[in-house]
Scaffold this active site. Structure first.
Site, PDB file in Angstrom:
ATOM      1  CE  LYS A  22      -4.013  -2.112   2.240  1.00 50.15           C
ATOM      2  NZ  LYS A  22      -4.893  -2.124   3.427  1.00 50.15           N
ATOM      3  CE  LYS A  71     -10.329 -14.536  -2.104  1.00 46.88           C
ATOM      4  NZ  LYS A  71      -9.900 -14.470  -0.688  1.00 46.88           N
ATOM      5  CE  LYS A  83     -15.840  -5.559   0.442  1.00 42.75           C
ATOM      6  NZ  LYS A  83     -16.097  -5.248   1.871  1.00 42.75           N
TER       7      LYS A  83
END
Length: 335
Positions: A117, A198, A201
């Site tokens: 990140k 996978k 969202k």
């Protein structure tokens, strides 16, 4: 008469970052629901974790309520579990400070998620670095024996175990050393558009993800456009990842093994197959969608659930904090 044995404590938390998808439901939340009778369950909505990156306050509040309504719609029962918001319970950040004072800086800097990140951000906030310590505090505050975790969280659980052991060694036995909970069953649901990844969202392709609140039309459209392959045979195989993924979804939603489904569709085309997948997903999600709409419309009930959940969680948190404060040498708080 002897006292009944205490149920093992299990804790799992999620950030209020948006809608749950079919993979979350089939692979995780259904299994959490099955644990409620045999475990003392804490299901946290970790809004303090959410602000490690820029957020819109109004969206964070709305997403917190939505997360609670989705949890309840998926079968997490506030009468059998403690559903709470992290910021409503005094102790998460207090314990994180104590644990942070035991945690080597280098261990945090080596965290894979932090490095990934941080590499994508121009300015790295301290909260992103210390995020795993707060996660450790979330778990240890309730002395959770079991923690359902995915692959991306295993390193964070190892840090939690290290910090619990370090505190116990430095002071005295205080914390249960938590173990990862790996469900015996749980579907692994992949993206409808990229079956090598996978379901997520955050996928920018709106057709890749089936959300638990999707309408029947949305489900039909997304399944209908799902990636298959150039052949016409319905079978699970490494060279047919799209069909394999749809078979896995159909199996999880229908309760029938993949081999039996392959037999059902022998000699049939993808049209029949996708219609069956659509019907099975809709049968599973329609009642969830209905319950979500009911819970979402009753803000007073959601507030009542959060108040009761926070009160139950706070009792456990106070017990742990009192021990921790005494052992590190803090003067007892005036009452």
């Amino acid at each position: 008469m002897s006292e009944p044995a205490a149920k093992p404590v299990v804790l799992t938390c999620a950030q209020p970052t948006g809608r749950l998808h079919l993979g979350n439901y089939l692979g995780a939340v259904l299994n959490w629901g099955r644990m409620q009778d045999d475990h003392e369950c804490y299901f946290g909505i970790v809004d303090q974790h959410a602000i490690t990156v820029p957020t819109v306050p109004a969206d964070l509040r709305a997403n917190t309520y939505a997360c609670l309504a989705q949890y309840m719609a998926c079968g997490l029962d506030p009468a059998r579990s403690r559903l709470f918001v992290q910021s409503h319970v005094t102790g998460h950040t207090e314990l994180a400070w104590v644990l942070g004072c035991l945690c080597p800086l280098g261990q945090l800097e080596r965290m894979t998620q932090f490095k990934d990140k941080a590499a994508r951000q121009e300015s790295v906030r301290a909260g992103l670095l210390t995020y795993p310590v707060l996660m450790a505090a979330d778990i240890l505050l309730y002395n959770a024996a079991k923690v359902p975790v995915g692959e991306d969280q295993k390193q964070h659980l190892e840090l939690t175990r290290d910090l619990a052991q370090k505190f116990n060694h430095t002071y005295s036995d205080t914390f249960v050393i938590p173990e990862p909970y790996i469900a015996a069953t749980g579907a692994r649901v992949m993206s409808l558009q990229d079956p090598g990844a996978k379901m997520s969202k955050s996928d920018p392709n709106a057709s890749a993800t089936l959300f638990i609140t999707d309408s029947a039309d949305d489900i039909r459209r997304k399944v209908g456009s799902a990636v298959t392959d150039s052949g016409a045979e319905v079978r699970a195989a490494p060279d047919k990842p799209g069909v394999s993924n749809l078979l896995q979804i159909l199996s999880a939603c229908s309760g029938r093994p993949v081999a039996a489904l392959e037999d059902d569709f022998r000699g049939k085309g993808y049209g029949d197959f996708k219609r069956a997948v659509t019907d099975a997903v809709e049968a599973v999600l329609a009642p969830v969608r209905s319950r979500f709409a009911t819970f979402s419309a009753d803000r007073a009930e959601l507030d009542r659930v959060l108040k009761a959940g926070a009160e139950g969680a706070q009792r456990a948190a106070h017990r742990t904090l009192a021990k921790v404060h005494r052992k590190v040498g803090f003067v007892e708080r005036p009452r």
